[in-house]
Design a protein around this motif. Structure first.
Motif, PDB file in Angstrom:
ATOM      1  N   ALA A   1       0.934  -1.165   0.069  1.00 22.52           N
ATOM      2  CA  ALA A   1       0.148   0.224   0.202  1.00 22.52           C
ATOM      3  C   ALA A   1       0.736   1.419  -0.240  1.00 22.52           C
ATOM      4  CB  ALA A   1      -0.600   0.132   1.457  1.00 22.52           C
ATOM      5  N   PRO A   2       1.467   1.287  -1.138  1.00 16.75           N
ATOM      6  CA  PRO A   2       2.668   2.762  -0.737  1.00 16.75           C
ATOM      7  C   PRO A   2       2.183   4.166  -1.017  1.00 16.75           C
ATOM      8  CG  PRO A   2       2.681   1.604  -3.029  1.00 16.75           C
ATOM      9  CD  PRO A   2       1.290   1.086  -2.949  1.00 16.75           C
ATOM     10  N   GLU A   3       1.590   4.550  -1.383  1.00 15.96           N
ATOM     11  CA  GLU A   3       0.418   5.527  -1.224  1.00 15.96           C
ATOM     12  C   GLU A   3       0.333   5.978   0.469  1.00 15.96           C
ATOM     13  OE1 GLU A   3       0.852   9.415  -2.184  1.00 15.96           O
ATOM     14  OE2 GLU A   3       1.470   7.956  -3.159  1.00 15.96           O
ATOM     15  N   ALA A   4      -0.628   5.299   1.224  1.00 15.81           N
ATOM     16  CA  ALA A   4      -0.988   4.900   2.218  1.00 15.81           C
ATOM     17  C   ALA A   4       0.295   4.810   3.448  1.00 15.81           C
ATOM     18  CB  ALA A   4      -1.861   3.988   2.512  1.00 15.81           C
ATOM     19  N   PHE A   5       0.860   4.043   2.442  1.00 17.89           N
ATOM     20  CA  PHE A   5       2.102   3.879   3.918  1.00 17.89           C
ATOM     21  C   PHE A   5       2.724   5.077   4.127  1.00 17.89           C
ATOM     22  CE2 PHE A   5       6.533   2.755   5.056  1.00 17.89           C
ATOM     23  CZ  PHE A   5       6.455   1.943   5.707  1.00 17.89           C
ATOM     24  N   LYS A   6       3.538   5.953   2.771  1.00 19.48           N
ATOM     25  CA  LYS A   6       4.058   6.983   1.936  1.00 19.48           C
ATOM     26  C   LYS A   6       3.498   7.853   3.082  1.00 19.48           C
ATOM     27  CE  LYS A   6       5.432  10.737  -1.311  1.00 19.48           C
ATOM     28  NZ  LYS A   6       5.140  10.431  -2.608  1.00 19.48           N
ATOM     29  N   ARG A   7       2.405   8.227   3.100  1.00 16.76           N
ATOM     30  CA  ARG A   7       1.546   9.135   4.334  1.00 16.76           C
ATOM     31  C   ARG A   7       1.350   9.045   5.755  1.00 16.76           C
ATOM     32  NH1 ARG A   7      -3.804  10.979   0.650  1.00 16.76           N
ATOM     33  NH2 ARG A   7      -2.712  11.538  -1.578  1.00 16.76           N
ATOM     34  N   PHE A   8       1.452   7.931   6.019  1.00 16.79           N
ATOM     35  CA  PHE A   8       2.076   7.003   7.567  1.00 16.79           C
ATOM     36  C   PHE A   8       3.309   7.481   8.378  1.00 16.79           C
ATOM     37  CE2 PHE A   8       3.788   4.594  10.384  1.00 16.79           C
ATOM     38  CZ  PHE A   8       3.059   4.467  11.909  1.00 16.79           C
ATOM     39  N   VAL A   9       4.170   7.304   7.430  1.00 17.51           N
ATOM     40  CA  VAL A   9       5.535   7.579   7.706  1.00 17.51           C
ATOM     41  C   VAL A   9       5.595   9.444   7.315  1.00 17.51           C
ATOM     42  CG1 VAL A   9       8.080   7.042   6.594  1.00 17.51           C
ATOM     43  CG2 VAL A   9       6.482   5.737   6.450  1.00 17.51           C
ATOM     44  N   ALA A  10       5.154  10.111   6.320  1.00 21.94           N
ATOM     45  CA  ALA A  10       4.787  11.357   6.333  1.00 21.94           C
ATOM     46  C   ALA A  10       4.753  11.915   7.489  1.00 21.94           C
ATOM     47  CB  ALA A  10       4.186  12.121   5.357  1.00 21.94           C
ATOM     48  N   PHE A  11       3.480  11.379   8.372  1.00 27.27           N
ATOM     49  CA  PHE A  11       2.419  12.097   9.630  1.00 27.27           C
ATOM     50  C   PHE A  11       3.375  11.436  10.292  1.00 27.27           C
ATOM     51  CE2 PHE A  11       0.156  10.794  13.216  1.00 27.27           C
ATOM     52  CZ  PHE A  11      -0.275  11.999  12.936  1.00 27.27           C
ATOM     53  N   ASP A  12       4.244  10.285  10.877  1.00 22.59           N
ATOM     54  CA  ASP A  12       4.448   9.935  12.010  1.00 22.59           C
ATOM     55  C   ASP A  12       5.682  11.139  12.114  1.00 22.59           C
ATOM     56  OD1 ASP A  12       4.982   7.711  13.524  1.00 22.59           O
ATOM     57  OD2 ASP A  12       6.479   7.993  13.046  1.00 22.59           O
TER      58      ASP A  12
ATOM     59  N   ALA B   1       5.860  13.721  11.357  1.00 22.35           N
ATOM     60  CA  ALA B   1       5.447  15.281  11.769  1.00 22.35           C
ATOM     61  C   ALA B   1       5.261  14.887  13.283  1.00 22.35           C
ATOM     62  CB  ALA B   1       4.489  15.561  10.739  1.00 22.35           C
ATOM     63  N   ALA B   2       4.720  14.325  13.764  1.00 25.02           N
ATOM     64  CA  ALA B   2       4.683  13.832  14.748  1.00 25.02           C
ATOM     65  C   ALA B   2       5.464  13.768  15.528  1.00 25.02           C
ATOM     66  CB  ALA B   2       3.886  12.659  15.206  1.00 25.02           C
ATOM     67  N   TYR B   3       6.564  13.088  14.984  1.00 26.09           N
ATOM     68  CA  TYR B   3       8.108  13.583  16.495  1.00 26.09           C
ATOM     69  C   TYR B   3       9.014  14.458  16.196  1.00 26.09           C
ATOM     70  CZ  TYR B   3       6.338   9.128  17.873  1.00 26.09           C
ATOM     71  OH  TYR B   3       5.188   8.435  18.621  1.00 26.09           O
ATOM     72  N   GLY B   4       8.570  15.619  14.950  1.00 22.22           N
ATOM     73  CA  GLY B   4       9.712  16.516  14.243  1.00 22.22           C
ATOM     74  C   GLY B   4      10.071  17.486  15.163  1.00 22.22           C
ATOM     75  N   GLU B   5      10.082  18.454  14.783  1.00 21.60           N
ATOM     76  CA  GLU B   5      10.471  20.043  15.769  1.00 21.60           C
ATOM     77  C   GLU B   5       9.058  20.662  15.969  1.00 21.60           C
ATOM     78  OE1 GLU B   5      13.186  20.507  17.581  1.00 21.60           O
ATOM     79  OE2 GLU B   5      13.983  18.726  17.165  1.00 21.60           O
ATOM     80  N   GLY B   6       9.076  21.280  16.643  1.00 19.64           N
ATOM     81  CA  GLY B   6       7.975  21.354  16.802  1.00 19.64           C
ATOM     82  C   GLY B   6       7.709  22.553  18.275  1.00 19.64           C
ATOM     83  N   ALA B   7       6.681  22.804  19.058  1.00 18.17           N
ATOM     84  CA  ALA B   7       6.863  23.545  20.654  1.00 18.17           C
ATOM     85  C   ALA B   7       6.825  22.617  21.353  1.00 18.17           C
ATOM     86  CB  ALA B   7       5.271  24.036  20.495  1.00 18.17           C
ATOM     87  N   ILE B   8       7.022  21.614  21.781  1.00 19.29           N
ATOM     88  CA  ILE B   8       7.288  20.258  22.049  1.00 19.29           C
ATOM     89  C   ILE B   8       8.572  19.909  22.015  1.00 19.29           C
ATOM     90  CG2 ILE B   8       6.959  18.326  23.361  1.00 19.29           C
ATOM     91  CD1 ILE B   8       3.868  19.178  22.873  1.00 19.29           C
ATOM     92  N   PRO B   9      10.065  19.994  22.940  1.00 21.60           N
ATOM     93  CA  PRO B   9      10.557  19.349  22.634  1.00 21.60           C
ATOM     94  C   PRO B   9      10.993  17.586  22.332  1.00 21.60           C
ATOM     95  CG  PRO B   9      11.030  20.518  24.903  1.00 21.60           C
ATOM     96  CD  PRO B   9       9.741  20.527  24.389  1.00 21.60           C
ATOM     97  N   HIS B  10      11.466  17.673  21.304  1.00 17.15           N
ATOM     98  CA  HIS B  10      11.668  15.798  21.237  1.00 17.15           C
ATOM     99  C   HIS B  10      11.851  15.317  22.268  1.00 17.15           C
ATOM    100  CE1 HIS B  10      12.027  11.881  18.292  1.00 17.15           C
ATOM    101  NE2 HIS B  10      13.125  11.883  18.880  1.00 17.15           N
ATOM    102  N   LYS B  11      12.674  15.488  22.956  1.00 19.12           N
ATOM    103  CA  LYS B  11      12.436  14.297  24.465  1.00 19.12           C
ATOM    104  C   LYS B  11      11.367  13.976  24.711  1.00 19.12           C
ATOM    105  CE  LYS B  11      14.328  15.662  28.541  1.00 19.12           C
ATOM    106  NZ  LYS B  11      15.114  16.020  29.618  1.00 19.12           N
ATOM    107  N   TYR B  12      10.721  15.689  25.559  1.00 10.72           N
ATOM    108  CA  TYR B  12       8.872  14.878  25.756  1.00 10.72           C
ATOM    109  C   TYR B  12       7.965  14.643  24.488  1.00 10.72           C
ATOM    110  CZ  TYR B  12      11.112  18.642  28.488  1.00 10.72           C
ATOM    111  OH  TYR B  12      11.940  19.958  29.636  1.00 10.72           O
ATOM    112  N   LYS B  13       8.296  14.672  23.844  1.00 16.45           N
ATOM    113  CA  LYS B  13       7.431  14.024  23.105  1.00 16.45           C
ATOM    114  C   LYS B  13       7.415  12.177  23.106  1.00 16.45           C
ATOM    115  CE  LYS B  13       6.893  17.763  18.920  1.00 16.45           C
ATOM    116  NZ  LYS B  13       6.811  17.470  17.955  1.00 16.45           N
TER     117      LYS B  13
END
Length: 100
Positions: A17-28, A30-42
Motif C-alpha cells: 500500500a505504497p501511497e498510504a504507507f508513504k503518508r503514514f511515514v510522513a505523518f509519523d 511530523a508528529a515527532y519532528g521539531e515543534g513547540a514540544i521538545p523531542h525528548k518530551y514527545k
C-alpha cells in the motif's frame, strides 16, 4: 508473539500500500519532528501512551528513543508512574458506572 524481528516486515506495507504507507511515514515524522514540544518530551509521551496501550514494540522503541533524546531513568520512572495513574484513574472513573 512479540518479536522485534517482526518490524523487519514493516517495509512490506510500503510495497503493498505504497501511497498510504508513504503518508503514514510522513505523518509519523511530523508528529515527532521539531515543534513547540521538545523531542525528548514527545518520546516520553510516546512511552506513556505505549505503556497504557501495552504495545511492547512501542515501549521498546520509544524508551530507547527517549534515552537517545536525553531522558534519564528518573524521567522514565516518573513517566511510568503517570501512565499507571492514568490507567488506575480510568478504572476508577469507569467504575462509577458500577454504582448505578
Amino acid at each position: 508473539m512479540y518479536d522485534l524481528k517482526n518490524l523487519t516486515k514493516f517495509k512490506r506495507f510500503g510495497e503493498l500500500a505504497p501511497e498510504a504507507f508513504k503518508r503514514f511515514v510522513a505523518f509519523d515524522e511530523a508528529a515527532y519532528g521539531e515543534g513547540a514540544i521538545p523531542h525528548k518530551y514527545k518520546e516520553l509521551m510516546a512511552v506513556a501512551v505505549a505503556l497504557t496501550t501495552q504495545c511492547p514494540y512501542c515501549i521498546e522503541i520509544h524508551s530507547k528513543n527517549a534515552k537517545k533524546a536525553g531522558a534519564t531513568e528518573q524521567e522514565l520512572a516518573e513517566t511510568t508512574i503517570v501512565a499507571a495513574a492514568l490507567r488506575a484513574g480510568s478504572a476508577m472513573t469507569h467504575g462509577t458506572h458500577t454504582l448505578e
